[in-house]
Design a protein around this motif. Structure first.
Motif, PDB file in Angstrom:
ATOM      1  N   ASP A   1       0.750  -1.240   0.000  1.00 50.13           N
ATOM      2  CA  ASP A   1       0.000   0.000   0.000  1.00 50.13           C
ATOM      3  C   ASP A   1       0.778   1.287   0.000  1.00 50.13           C
ATOM      4  O   ASP A   1       1.941   1.257  -0.179  1.00 50.13           O
TER       5      ASP A   1
ATOM      6  N   LYS B   1     -10.239   5.801  10.683  1.00 53.16           N
ATOM      7  CA  LYS B   1      -9.201   4.882  10.219  1.00 53.16           C
ATOM      8  C   LYS B   1      -8.484   4.243  11.406  1.00 53.16           C
ATOM      9  O   LYS B   1      -7.286   4.433  11.621  1.00 53.16           O
TER      10      LYS B   1
ATOM     11  N   ALA C   1      -2.670   3.762   3.672  1.00 59.35           N
ATOM     12  CA  ALA C   1      -3.332   2.933   2.676  1.00 59.35           C
ATOM     13  C   ALA C   1      -2.328   2.009   2.009  1.00 59.35           C
ATOM     14  O   ALA C   1      -1.192   2.378   1.753  1.00 59.35           O
TER      15      ALA C   1
ATOM     16  N   SER D   1      -7.269   2.964  -2.118  1.00 63.46           N
ATOM     17  CA  SER D   1      -7.937   2.444  -0.928  1.00 63.46           C
ATOM     18  C   SER D   1      -8.381   3.570  -0.002  1.00 63.46           C
ATOM     19  O   SER D   1      -7.707   4.589   0.145  1.00 63.46           O
ATOM     20  N   GLN D   2      -9.522   3.368   0.621  1.00 66.66           N
ATOM     21  CA  GLN D   2     -10.024   4.314   1.619  1.00 66.66           C
ATOM     22  C   GLN D   2      -9.725   3.854   3.039  1.00 66.66           C
ATOM     23  O   GLN D   2     -10.045   4.550   4.002  1.00 66.66           O
TER      24      GLN D   2
ATOM     25  N   TYR E   1      -7.059   2.237   6.074  1.00 68.71           N
ATOM     26  CA  TYR E   1      -5.674   2.179   6.523  1.00 68.71           C
ATOM     27  C   TYR E   1      -5.355   0.766   7.000  1.00 68.71           C
ATOM     28  O   TYR E   1      -6.239  -0.062   7.193  1.00 68.71           O
TER      29      TYR E   1
END
Length: 303
Positions: A51, A79, A189, A194-195, A197
């Motif tokens: 990520d 997150k 991310a 990606s939204q 974590y």
């Protein structure tokens, strides 16, 4: 002259020209080299699949493998509480990015998690501290991330352990461009779009990229400041991403076992794109600012 003014003048005049490391006078040692516990991990090349800011193209880090990497958290963050990364550089100071506080109206709501690798299973070695104050560089500008550096003072100092160690901040004498074994780490991310974590700290090996190349046509033409570093790969694939902001760019000393924090994760165009590597604030460039502000603000808060 009052007592506070005298103390400040003495400090700036020469009582302390470097960062003092209370953990036995050491910094930058990972758990396998720590005097607190004998552990062995492999830090060589690995296959990446992850990520960015939470690290894109990284892998899950072993427990306590980066014992100075901290999570700055906010109760309103969806997150896992994570807001930004940072590096513990003294018993009560964390080095991070100024832009982490752009949307923070009340710093007293923030807290810092130290010594954890996985948020849902932080372990007995993890501790949390409230934030006493945040010091942002006076010339910081959000529009182009200039002077993107900040310090966070913890409400109470932490004690070193096998899970908690101090980072070595790159000083003016270090030849950063010569360092070869460099890594990034964060809970951000793990994919560019990606939204979410990462629950577990991610790590990835990166290369330092020549700043002139990074600032050239087809890369970031004219956008790189003299106090920035670029790191990643020309082809992309591995990078920091949203949520990794404020965390460290770390390089092992060429002649020793310890590691230097040479950069602070600042910005990048997207995550892991070709010719768009991560851009970092050079800790070496701001070494004197870091030392000065740790001393002065510590004296002010104690008075």
């Amino acid at each position: 002259m009052n007592r506070l003014s005298l103390l400040v003048l003495l400090t700036v005049a020469g009582l302390a020209h470097s960062i003092q490391y209370p953990c036995g006078g050491s910094c930058g040692y990972r758990v396998s080299q720590s005097p607190y516990r004998s552990m062995t991990y492999s830090y060589g090349n690995v296959a990446y699949d992850d990520d960015m800011t939470r690290v894109v193209g990284g892998v899950g880090a072993a427990e306590a493998s980066w014992p100075w990497v901290v999570s700055i958290q906010h109760p309103g963050s969806p997150k896992l509480g994570h807001w930004c990364g940072g590096s513990l550089i003294s018993a009560d100071w964390v080095l991070t990015a100024a832009h982490c506080f752009d949307k923070i109206e009340n710093v007293s709501l923030l807290y810092v998690v130290i010594g954890a690798t996985q948020f849902t299973k932080p372990g007995l070695g993890a501790v949390a501290r409230d934030v006493k104050q945040v010091v942002i560089h006076r010339y910081y500008k959000r529009v182009d991330y200039r002077y993107d550096v900040a310090l966070v003072q913890l409400e109470r100092p932490v004690e070193c352990s096998s899970y908690i160690q101090l980072a070595c901040v790159a000083d003016p004498t270090l030849r950063v461009s010569n360092l070869k074994n460099c890594w990034i780490a964060g809970w951000g991310a793990t994919t560019a779009r990606s939204q979410d974590y990462s629950d577990r700290l991610q790590e990835a090996k990166v290369q330092l990229i020549d700043v002139k190349l990074c600032n050239s046509t087809g890369w970031y033409p004219g956008e790189i400041h003299p106090y920035n570093l670029c790191a990643g790969y020309p082809q992309g694939t591995i990078d920091a991403c949203q949520g990794d902001s404020g965390g460290p760019l770390m390089c092992q000393d060429n002649d020793a076992e310890y590691w230097w924090v040479v950069g602070i994760t600042s910005w990048g165009e997207g995550c892991a794109r070709p010719k768009q590597p991560g851009v970092y604030t050079s800790t070496q460039h701001f070494y004197d600012w870091i030392v000065y502000n740790m001393r002065v603000h510590a004296i002010e808060s104690a008075s």
